[in-house]
Each structure stands twice: as C-alpha cells, then as structure tokens.
Scaffold this motif. Sequence first.
Motif, mmCIF file in Angstrom:
data_model
loop_
_atom_site.group_PDB
_atom_site.id
_atom_site.type_symbol
_atom_site.label_atom_id
_atom_site.label_comp_id
_atom_site.label_asym_id
_atom_site.label_seq_id
_atom_site.Cartn_x
_atom_site.Cartn_y
_atom_site.Cartn_z
ATOM 1 N N GLU A 97 39.002 46.914 119.857
ATOM 2 C CA GLU A 97 39.502 46.502 118.542
ATOM 3 C C GLU A 97 38.427 46.643 117.464
ATOM 4 O O GLU A 97 38.739 46.864 116.290
ATOM 5 N N VAL A 98 37.169 46.533 117.863
ATOM 6 C CA VAL A 98 36.081 46.710 116.897
ATOM 7 C C VAL A 98 35.892 48.190 116.577
ATOM 8 O O VAL A 98 35.733 48.574 115.419
ATOM 9 N N VAL A 99 35.924 49.037 117.614
ATOM 10 C CA VAL A 99 35.764 50.477 117.413
ATOM 11 C C VAL A 99 36.912 51.039 116.583
ATOM 12 O O VAL A 99 36.724 51.915 115.734
ATOM 13 N N GLU A 100 38.131 50.526 116.817
ATOM 14 C CA GLU A 100 39.309 51.076 116.133
ATOM 15 C C GLU A 100 39.555 50.431 114.769
ATOM 16 O O GLU A 100 40.509 50.794 114.077
ATOM 17 N N PRO B 141 39.401 50.323 111.100
ATOM 18 C CA PRO B 141 39.181 51.425 110.154
ATOM 19 C C PRO B 141 37.988 51.220 109.221
ATOM 20 O O PRO B 141 37.514 52.181 108.605
ATOM 21 N N ASP B 142 37.495 49.993 109.122
ATOM 22 C CA ASP B 142 36.327 49.741 108.275
ATOM 23 C C ASP B 142 35.026 50.175 108.942
ATOM 24 O O ASP B 142 33.986 50.271 108.275
ATOM 25 N N ASN B 143 35.083 50.423 110.240
ATOM 26 C CA ASN B 143 33.852 50.731 110.982
ATOM 27 C C ASN B 143 33.724 52.226 111.275
ATOM 28 O O ASN B 143 34.676 52.866 111.729
ATOM 29 N N ARG B 144 32.530 52.749 111.006
ATOM 30 C CA ARG B 144 32.224 54.146 111.339
ATOM 31 C C ARG B 144 31.450 54.248 112.642
ATOM 32 O O ARG B 144 31.649 55.170 113.424
ATOM 33 N N TYR B 145 30.561 53.302 112.854
ATOM 34 C CA TYR B 145 29.750 53.271 114.077
ATOM 35 C C TYR B 145 29.650 51.842 114.573
ATOM 36 O O TYR B 145 29.540 50.909 113.768
ATOM 37 N N VAL B 146 29.695 51.685 115.884
ATOM 38 C CA VAL B 146 29.540 50.364 116.498
ATOM 39 C C VAL B 146 28.363 50.416 117.459
ATOM 40 O O VAL B 146 28.298 51.298 118.334
ATOM 41 N N LEU B 147 27.445 49.486 117.280
ATOM 42 C CA LEU B 147 26.311 49.359 118.191
ATOM 43 C C LEU B 147 26.614 48.245 119.187
ATOM 44 O O LEU B 147 26.742 47.081 118.804
ATOM 45 N N VAL B 148 26.751 48.596 120.466
ATOM 46 C CA VAL B 148 26.925 47.599 121.507
ATOM 47 C C VAL B 148 25.529 47.177 121.957
ATOM 48 O O VAL B 148 24.718 48.012 122.366
ATOM 49 N N ASP B 149 25.265 45.887 121.865
ATOM 50 C CA ASP B 149 23.931 45.355 122.146
ATOM 51 C C ASP B 149 24.011 44.368 123.307
ATOM 52 O O ASP B 149 24.568 43.276 123.165
#
Length: 349
Positions: A231-234, A236-244
């Motif tokens: 849901e974070v990756v999809e 639309p406001d997000n271009r890149y997601v860093l999983v930490d």
Amino acid sequence: MVMKKTLAIICAAIALASCTNDCIIDGSHQALVGNGRIYMYDEWNDHQVIDSSQYANGHYHFKTDASLPTLVSLYTDTQIKLHEFILEPGKIDLTTPGGVIRNLVVGTPMNDAFSELTVSLNTLSKDPSALNESFEAGAEIIREAIAEGNGNAFSMMVMEQAISGLHPLELLGYFDTLEDYLKAKPFALKMKAELEKRAPVHPYIEGSGIEPHYIDIIHPGKDNRNISLKEVVENPDNRYVLVDFWATWCGPCRMYLPSLKGSYELYHDKGLEIYSVSCDENAEQWKKFIDDEDMEWTNVIGGIELPEADSYQIYSIPTTILIDCSNGFIVGRDLHGDMLQKRLEELMK
C-alpha cells in the motif's frame, strides 16, 4: 598499488614454488600441551580431514600434497582451532610471531596476497563520517584482487569474504572464471546457489534478465493496524520507498538515524517514503523511541524473528532496500548516509 604488484607476481611465485607440490608447515602454539594430534580439514570440501600430524612439546609439522590448492584449517584433537589458510605449494612457518599477521598465515604466494589484502582493507578509514567512502574503496580493492587472482584459490577465498559486499550477479560472473576443480567443491556449489538466491532481491541491472521485484511485507504499525509495504509502494504520492530493517538496540542503526532523517527531509516532498521494519520485541519501547526521535515516516514492528529475513536475504541490520514505485523494482540495497543521499539525488533529478 602495492596490492596489485603483489598479485601480479603470484603466478610467477607459484611456478617457482611448484617444482614440488608439497606444502611444508612448521608450527607451534601455546594451546598445544603435552602430546596429541592436529587435523587438517578441507573447508571447501565439507570439512573433510585430509591430513593429520602428531604434536609434542607445542610443536607440529606437516608435509602435504597441495597440487590442488584449497582452504584448510588446523584443529587439535580437542577441537581447538589453530589457523586457517590456503593450502598451496611452498613453506609456511607458524613457529614465530612473524608467521601470522592478524591471524592470517603468510609464507606462500596466495596467503601473502590475502594477508596484504586484509591489511589494506583494515587500514581504510574508520571515521563514521567516511564509512561510505571506505566501503566503495574496499569494494574496488576486492574487485581488483578477485580479478588478479585469475580464478585460483585466492580468488575464491576473496569471493567468500565479499559475498555480502558485492552484487550477487557480479560474484556469479567471477564464479564462472574459477578453475574447474574449485567450481566442483561443495562450498563453491553452495556459494553459487546462495548467490542465485540473493540476485532477485538485489538492485536491478539492465540486461541481466532478472527483474528484482519487491516482496510484500505486512506488519502492525503504532496503532496496531497492519500496514503493508504494497500500500505504501502503490501510493500515487510516492516515487521511491526505502525499506529500512533496523532495531532500537542496534548501534549502527542508531548511528545512521540522523542521516536517514536528513534524507527524508530532503526528498519526502519529492516522492520519498520510508517503510521502517523494526526487529524489536518490546512494542512499547519501540513506540517511545520512534516518538522521541520524531521518525515521521511509516513505522511497523516485525520482531526479532523477522518473517521476511529469508525472502529478502537479510543477515544483519541495518539493511535497506530502495524500491522504484513505478515498476516495483529494487534499485538500491544497503544504502546508508552519503551513499543513500547520492543515490536519491541521481534518481530524483
């Protein structure tokens, strides 16, 4: 570079030493009390015993066929490990302090080269502000060492040390250059299988034929609501997601936290979101920490027995994975501090 000069003469030195295929070892150790036996194990061949020798008064001697160099270790009959080194033609003196540099054996070409490589890597800057530069410099030194080894046992020993530092596809390329007898070693086969498993969760390389798509994660957030990575990756406001992947008790994780905050402040408005997966078990302590540290991004708690550790091939924390939301591909891994900011700057021009 001294390292390159040393490696450049390995083949010539081996040729001189190999008028006989024997490896002659004279050693002594304070752990050797009374009389007993020392066993030589082939670490690349399922830890099989390939030779043994009597010791007395702290001293021992081996004369062993080394026509096919391999990684060996010496153990006493009471399972005390003495040394680990490449068995190759020549003489190794383990009777004096000069016979070991930082627990690495010297005296034969490949062992000398590996000792020099270790010293070169250990002398890189330990300044936390320069860790990223040191990592990049170390990776270049390792690449040069593997290539200069030209597929021999030295190359394989360096590859073993670099398995978590270089891209799996890069190491698989080096694997193809190994001498045939090394490729057939059980350790080499296991290493190849592990690299093939790691490749799909490491950054995308154009033309490789592997599309490293992220794997969904679902864990509870601060309000106990399950939050999926999908849901974070999809969003639309997000271009890149860093999983930490991190934990409050992890020293390096806390050390990198200020730079992680800096990256978030710089790039959140441009489309960066962070999905932090805590390996903590104490949820209340974790909630207090993220509140006290103003970690304003998406936070979930996965626990010490992280379910996705195997699927993402996570062996230590902190581990970061950068995802391109446009296609779900992994485009970065183990990015911290300046390395993370540099990669985000490249992607978010």
